[in-house]
Each structure stands twice: as C-alpha cells, then as structure tokens.
Scaffold this motif. Structure first.
Motif, short mmCIF file in Angstrom:
data_model
loop_
_atom_site.label_atom_id
_atom_site.label_comp_id
_atom_site.label_asym_id
_atom_site.label_seq_id
_atom_site.Cartn_x
_atom_site.Cartn_y
_atom_site.Cartn_z
N GLU A 97 39.02 -5.90 10.81
CA GLU A 97 38.18 -4.72 11.02
C GLU A 97 37.72 -4.14 9.69
O GLU A 97 36.59 -3.66 9.55
N ALA A 98 38.59 -4.20 8.67
CA ALA A 98 38.23 -3.67 7.35
C ALA A 98 37.10 -4.48 6.71
O ALA A 98 36.42 -3.99 5.80
N GLY A 99 36.89 -5.71 7.18
CA GLY A 99 35.82 -6.55 6.64
C GLY A 99 34.48 -6.34 7.31
O GLY A 99 33.51 -7.04 6.99
N LEU A 100 34.41 -5.38 8.22
CA LEU A 100 33.15 -5.06 8.89
C LEU A 100 32.46 -3.89 8.22
O LEU A 100 33.11 -2.93 7.80
N ALA A 101 31.14 -3.97 8.13
CA ALA A 101 30.33 -2.81 7.77
C ALA A 101 29.88 -2.17 9.09
O ALA A 101 29.51 -2.87 10.03
N VAL A 102 29.93 -0.85 9.15
CA VAL A 102 29.52 -0.13 10.36
C VAL A 102 28.33 0.75 9.99
O VAL A 102 28.42 1.59 9.10
N LEU A 103 27.21 0.54 10.68
CA LEU A 103 25.97 1.24 10.34
C LEU A 103 25.39 1.92 11.57
O LEU A 103 25.53 1.45 12.71
N ARG A 104 24.67 3.03 11.33
CA ARG A 104 23.93 3.72 12.39
C ARG A 104 22.61 2.98 12.62
O ARG A 104 21.83 2.79 11.68
N LEU A 105 22.37 2.60 13.86
CA LEU A 105 21.17 1.83 14.16
C LEU A 105 19.89 2.64 13.98
O LEU A 105 18.87 2.09 13.56
N ASP A 106 19.92 3.94 14.29
CA ASP A 106 18.69 4.72 14.14
C ASP A 106 18.23 4.74 12.69
O ASP A 106 17.04 4.58 12.39
N ARG A 107 19.19 4.88 11.77
CA ARG A 107 18.83 4.93 10.35
C ARG A 107 18.43 3.54 9.84
O ARG A 107 17.51 3.39 9.04
N LEU A 108 19.14 2.52 10.31
CA LEU A 108 18.82 1.16 9.88
C LEU A 108 17.42 0.77 10.33
O LEU A 108 16.62 0.23 9.55
N ARG A 109 17.08 1.08 11.57
CA ARG A 109 15.75 0.73 12.08
C ARG A 109 14.66 1.58 11.44
O ARG A 109 13.51 1.14 11.32
N ALA A 110 15.02 2.79 11.01
CA ALA A 110 14.03 3.65 10.35
C ALA A 110 13.60 3.10 9.01
O ALA A 110 12.55 3.48 8.47
N LEU A 111 14.41 2.17 8.44
CA LEU A 111 14.04 1.58 7.14
C LEU A 111 12.74 0.79 7.23
O LEU A 111 12.07 0.59 6.22
N VAL A 112 12.39 0.32 8.43
CA VAL A 112 11.13 -0.42 8.60
C VAL A 112 9.95 0.44 8.15
O VAL A 112 8.98 -0.07 7.56
N ASP A 113 10.03 1.74 8.40
CA ASP A 113 8.91 2.64 8.09
C ASP A 113 8.76 2.90 6.59
O ASP A 113 7.70 3.35 6.15
N VAL A 114 9.82 2.63 5.82
CA VAL A 114 9.74 2.88 4.37
C VAL A 114 9.81 1.58 3.57
O VAL A 114 9.87 1.61 2.34
N TYR A 115 9.80 0.44 4.27
CA TYR A 115 9.88 -0.86 3.60
C TYR A 115 8.67 -1.04 2.68
O TYR A 115 7.53 -0.99 3.13
N GLY A 149 7.59 -3.70 1.11
CA GLY A 149 6.99 -5.02 1.06
C GLY A 149 7.89 -6.04 0.40
O GLY A 149 8.88 -5.70 -0.26
N VAL A 150 7.55 -7.33 0.58
CA VAL A 150 8.43 -8.41 0.18
C VAL A 150 8.69 -8.44 -1.32
O VAL A 150 9.76 -8.87 -1.78
N GLU A 151 7.73 -7.98 -2.12
CA GLU A 151 7.92 -7.99 -3.58
C GLU A 151 9.03 -7.04 -4.02
O GLU A 151 9.59 -7.19 -5.10
N ARG A 152 9.33 -6.05 -3.18
CA ARG A 152 10.37 -5.07 -3.54
C ARG A 152 11.49 -5.01 -2.50
O ARG A 152 12.20 -4.01 -2.38
N LEU A 211 12.78 -9.09 9.43
CA LEU A 211 11.55 -8.76 10.17
C LEU A 211 10.96 -10.00 10.82
O LEU A 211 10.50 -9.96 11.97
N ASP A 212 10.96 -11.12 10.09
CA ASP A 212 10.40 -12.37 10.62
C ASP A 212 11.15 -12.81 11.89
O ASP A 212 10.53 -13.18 12.89
N ILE A 213 12.48 -12.78 11.83
CA ILE A 213 13.27 -13.24 12.98
C ILE A 213 13.10 -12.28 14.15
O ILE A 213 13.02 -12.70 15.32
#
Length: 679
Positions: free
Chosen positions: A63-81, A83-86, A164-166
């Motif tokens: 269990e200590a080897g798992l990262a636990v993330l909030r999905l709302d915040r993770l999915r919100a990263l799409v809006d601030v992505y 581009g591939v160069e960065r 994003l591709d997958i």
C-alpha cells in the motif's frame, strides 16, 4: 488500518500479474484502480485513483508503494496542458493532485491511468506484447492477432501526451479491451479489477500463441559452427577466467558489481547467425535499455579461442564501444542534456559461455541480465513473424538522457562506503570472521562467506540477505584447489573480488616441550600458508581487474608480544604480520593495499576460544574459563573487553575509504597492551 477495497483489489491483482515474468519484468509496468472514498475535510465523497508509484515492483507492491490522487484535479490538468513540447512539466503537477499524506511519488505513467475512462488499467511489458510492438509491421500484425479488440498506438515517449492518445483511442474504439504501444508494451483496461486482469492476460497469452503458431522455426538463423555452447563445467571455467577482464571493461568509468548468466536462452541466441545484427540494433522497450544500455558489447570470437586472444579482443572491442557510445551521445545531445554518464557497457555477451551484466549492486546487475533475456525473447518473437525494428536511436537517447530520468537518478540515496565492492572473508562462519562479514555487508559490500564449516557459512550468508548480498563457499585454506574454487565462485556470483580478509585460523596452546611437529604444521598450514595462498589468488584477480583492492590480515597481538606456552600460534601470527609488509611493498604498484589487525583477548563469540583455546589459556593463567574475557580486559590499559565487532570496525576503518593512502599498517585492537605497542 485496512486499505480501501479498491486498493486492496489492485494490490492483489498486481501481485498476481507481477509474479509471472511472462506478464511483466521486475519493476516494470504499473496498474491502477479508481474508486470513491470519504473526503476527511468535507465528509463528502471524493473520487480517487490508486496507482503504482515510481520505481515500485508489481509483484511485491505494498500500500505504501501506491500513489493516491484526486481524479477531479488530475483530469483538470488537461485544461492547463501546455502541449507535447512541455509535457514534462506535468509530472510536477501530479504532486498537487495527491490525496492525503504519505504514499509513493507518482510515476510518468500516471496520466495514462488517470485519463483513460476505465475504473481499472494495467500497463505491462510482456515479451510477447513487446515483440509485436517492435515488429517492422507491428500495426498489421496487431490487427491480425486481435482483430478490432486491441488497437495499435504508434510509438510515443511515455508522458502526458501518451495518456491523452490512449484515452482518445479507447473513446474511439468502445469495443477494445486494450492497445499495443509501438516500441513499448501493452495497456489493458476493465470495469472491474477482475475484468482488467482478464483482459491483460488475454492480450499476453493471445500474442504468445500468435507468435508460436505463426512464427518460423529458427528466427535467429542457423547455428554458427564453433559457436555452440561449451559444457556447463567448461562454461563456468571460461567465465571465471574472463570475469576479471570483463569487469574491468564494465568499470572503467566507475566500479560495478557483476552477474553471470548461462541460461539456454542466452546461449542459443549467441550461437545463432543473426545475433551480431540483432545485438547491434539494441533493445527497444524503455525499461529494457535503461537497464541494459542502448546495446551490449559482444565478443566476436568462438568460445574455444585461446584465452589471451579473447582477452586482447575484449579490450579492443571495449575501446571501440566507448568511442561509439561517445559518438552516439554527441549525435543527439542538446545544450541542456545531462552530461554523459559513462561509456562502458552494462551487458557483455560471450558466445558459447554466457552473459555478464553489471550494475551499482548485485540486484541491479542481476535485473539488467534479466532484462536482456527479455530483450532476446522480444527479438525472437519479432523475427519469428516479421523483422525486429526497435525505436529510432534518437528516441532511445531522449529516454536515456531524459531530464526526468536524470532527476530520478539524483534522488537516489548516497551509496554506502563499500558499495560496488566484493569482499571475501575466510573463517567467516563464526566469531571474528562473522562479525567482519556483517560489518562489510552493512556498509554496502557484497560478501563471499568462506568457511570450512559449510553449514555455518550458509547460515551467515542467509543472515546477510541471501544471494543478492552474500554467497557461501566451503573452503579449506590449506588447499590450493579449494581456494581457487572459492574465488571462481566469487567471480561468477559478483563479477570479481576487491577486498579479502585473511581471518581463518585455529590455535593450540602448549609449552614448547609439549608442542608436536603436527601442532606446528597444522597452525602454520592454516594461518601462514593459508593466508599466503588466499592472498596470492586475490592478487591475481585484483591485478587482472585493474581496480586496485584491499587485503587485510587478522593477525594477533601475539605477532609482536612474547608470551608463554604459545610457540606455534605466535610464530605463525608473526609470519602473517610480515606477509603484510612484504605484500604491501610488492602489490602497491597495482593499487592493492595490504594491512593488518592485531586483536587480543577476543573471547565472547570467538570460534577459536570456543574450540578449546579458551580452556587452554585459562589453565595457563590459572583462572576459570568464563572469567577469561574479564581477565584479559583487566590487564589492558583501557580495562575494556575486546569483542569481534571491534575487530570488524578496524577492518572497515582500513577499507572504508578514509585511509586511501595507508598500506603496510597493523592496527592493534587489544584495548591497550603496552608490551605489544608497535615500534
């Protein structure tokens, strides 16, 4: 506190998948699960994702080897992505999506798991899947193998854009259970943990069957005459003879620990006509070449070539390899690329003999070899149905010298003082030798536990952590043959030897007139002659490696102090003490330092004292045997009892890196005996 049910299901699935090497390699791939939990701040529901963190291993995930993330915040990263160069900037953003304290650092594949619209996702590196991914016509073969249930995704470096591709592929292909990632591996998904695992295994086993049924019989070509595998005994003899020189090849930039493999997979590959071409193409899956380097060094001689010819050719090939690697770096390095990390090979292939793999410790070296076996399996699969076509060299460089990979390397803990050093300790099954073995292992050394008592040696090796930390060898130091075999075992286990401790010994305490010639010969054979034989073999290996080394003699206060009823023991200890001086003078030109330790009164935990020496000395001094340690302590300046651990401390002081310019020294470990002060 029990893990969340979804996390528990993820761990169980990971263990099942990771326990079978057909599914994924060590520390390769990752798996995730999504679910709802209670937000401790609001008391409301919060959608979370549990995913294997950076650097973990599926088969042993906790269990200590798992990262636990909030999905709302993770999915919100799409809006601030940006581009591939960065896209590399997005890895730092994952930290702001974490839920709660603790857990592992999110890996580069976190976006893949979070953005794919499925409750459970597996990303794995099975040999069968990578074989399709690295075939010249992989997209066509994927369609033939799976129909429309598995979709081809062209090569893209792991990261946010690949996620994003997958995600887009899954949305556009609702019938699909997963995808083949060109040049990389597989990703599968499911609504439940069971469905996801079932889909992963279906992809892996279907690809295996496809390669077997469609593949040609000899994908690596016919056997090259003269390149067939030697017999097992001949292979191991040849491997041991080459090992010091091979380790030198792998350690020019920095010392490395080695591992030797002569599995049928390796031997068959090296016996076949296509192995030079395929080895030169290098590995493809990022997990593979990060462990094995872009390509191996291959000795291009048959296994029956004269040894001196093989050694000379190995050195020539090494020089060429370093030049070619430097040119590879120069071809692709950008102004902001990390500095070249070294130009030595991590994998050295010797036809008819086997494979040497190298790393910063034994586990890393062993795993590198396992990864190259994976690479051979991938090449076989790809060549069986198509042509092996790894990703472009420029893409390999982008992975190898990725800023994120460099940052991961910089986060690694500082190596221990004896990291990469291989120690052989005689008489290490008990007493002082056992304490020395424990101290050297604790300071990072790999240890060869040598003892006449096989059971004791095996027990100590197990205490030290097993084969990745220590191996046991049974050796009578009066036997040249057994000493030679012990060093061969060390060479095959760890690639070489850097530090030898001459500790084996016995003692018979008798007055002169009661000391027999047999008493004299036995003690001199074990300690004086035995130390000479062990040091001679050690010097041979260390000279051939060209990495310097340490030889330490556990002598005695009695080497310089004249006491009663002890002629044979004290004389042989004086012999050992002078061997230190003689060998220090002779071996210094090879960077080999020779020093000694002069203990006294080591009663508790001592094999010699327990074997009758204690009773004899107690009788000499007219005291009870159980009071002997106290007696010895009271006659010292410091009035302190000397323990085996104190002798081990002195060995570490001589070899741990602070006394780099010291040789020919004897360190007293006797709590202060003025009559034994060195002059």
């Amino acid at each position: 506190m029990a893990p969340h049910p979804e996390a528990a299901a993820l761990l169980a699935r990971s263990h099942r998948l990771g326990s079978d090497p057909r599914n994924t390699n060590y520390a390769g791939g990752n798996a995730s699960a999504k679910g709802t939990d209670t937000d401790p701040v609001t008391g409301g529901d919060v959608e979370l994702m549990w995913v294997k963190g950076s650097g973990g291993d599926l088969g042993t995930l906790t269990e200590a080897g798992l990262a636990v993330l909030r999905l709302d915040r993770l999915r919100a990263l799409v809006d601030v992505y940006p581009g591939v160069e960065r896209e590399d900037e997005m890895v730092a953003a994952f930290d702001y999506c974490l839920h709660g304290k603790g857990g592992a650092a999110p890996s580069i594949d976190t976006a893949m798991h979070g953005l794919v619209d499925a409750a459970h996702v597996d990303h794995l590196h099975p040999d069968s899947g990578i074989a399709l991914a690295c075939a010249a016509d992989g997209e066509k073969l994927t369609a033939e193998c799976f129909g429309d249930s598995v979709v081809w995704v062209p090569w893209r470096r792991p990261g946010f854009q690949l996620g994003l591709d997958i995600a887009a592929v899954k949305e556009a292909n609702p019938q699909a259970i997963g995808c083949i990632l060109g040049g990389h591996g597989i990703t599968a998904w499911g609504a439940t943990a069971e469905e996801c695992e079932r889909n992963s295994l279906h992809m892996i086993r279907t690809a295996e069957a496809f390669l077997t049924e469609r593949g040609k019989a000899e994908p690596f070509g016919p056997v090259i005459e003269g390149y067939e595998a030697l017999s097992e005994s001949e292979r191991r003899e040849r491997a041991a003879a080459l090992a010091p020189y091979v380790r030198a090849v792998a350690s020019q930039d920095r010392p490395q620990v080695g591992h030797f493999t002569d599995s049928d997979v390796v031997l068959d590959f090296l016996a076949r006509a296509e192995h030079p071409r395929l080895a030169a193409l290098g590995t493809s899956c990022p997990d593979h070449f990060l462990r094995t380097k872009v390509r191996p060094l291959v000795l291009d001689l048959p296994p029956t070539a004269p040894l001196d010819e093989a050694i000379a050719r190995l050195k020539e090939l090494h020089a060429e390899y370093r030049e070619e690697y430097a040119a590879y770096y120069e071809r692709h390095a950008e102004p902001d690329s990390p500095a070249m990390r070294g130009a030595d090979p991590a994998i050295v292939l010797v036809p008819g003999v086997g494979m040497f793999s190298f790393g910063k410790d034994k586990q890393t070296a062993r795993v590198a070899g396992e990864f190259y076996v994976n690479a051979i399996n991938v090449m076989r699969g790809a060549e069986a149905v198509s042509t092996y076509a790894p990703i472009e060299e420029s893409e390999k460089f982008r992975i190898e010298y990725w800023a994120l990979e460099e940052a991961k390397l910089r986060r690694m803990p500082k190596p221990k003082p004896l990291a990469t050093r291989v120690a052989l300790v005689t008489g290490a099954g008990s007493g002082i030798g056992k304490a020395i073995a424990h101290r050297l292992a604790a300071e990072g050394a790999c240890v060869v536990v040598a003892d006449l008592n096989a059971e004791n040696a095996a027990a100590v090796a197990e205490e030290l952590g097993g084969p990745d930390k220590a191996v046991a060898v049974t050796v009578d130091v009066t036997s040249e043959e057994q000493i030679a075999e012990a060093f061969k075992a060390a060479l095959l286990a760890f690639g070489g030897v850097d530090l030898v401790v001459n500790n084996a010994g016995i003692s018979i305490s008798k007055p002169l007139l009661e000391t027999t010639a047999k008493d004299w010969d036995l003690q001199h054979d074990i300690m004086a002659r035995g130390s000479f034989l062990v040091s001679r073999e050690a010097a041979r290996v260390m000279r051939d490696q060209g990495l310097g080394g340490d030889i330490v003699y556990i002598a005695s206060k009695n080497a310089v102090f004249a006491g009663p009823n002890n002629i044979a023991y004290s004389a042989t200890k004086a012999d050992q003490a002078h061997q230190v001086r003689l060998l220090a003078a002779e071996l210094g030109e090879h960077g080999i330092r020779v020093n000694g330790v002069n203990p006294d009164g080591v009663v508790r935990g001592s094999g010699i004292f327990a074997g009758g020496w204690g009773a004899q000395r107690a009788a000499t001094y007219g005291i009870e045997e159980e009071k002997l340690g106290e007696f010895y302590a009271q006659r010292t300046i410091l009035k302190r009892e000397v323990l085996p651990e104190h002798v081990a401390n002195a060995v570490f002081a001589l070899t741990g890196g602070d006394l780099t310019h010291t040789t020919g020294l004897h360190i007293p470990v006797d709590a202060g005996v003025a009559a034994a002060f060195l002059r």
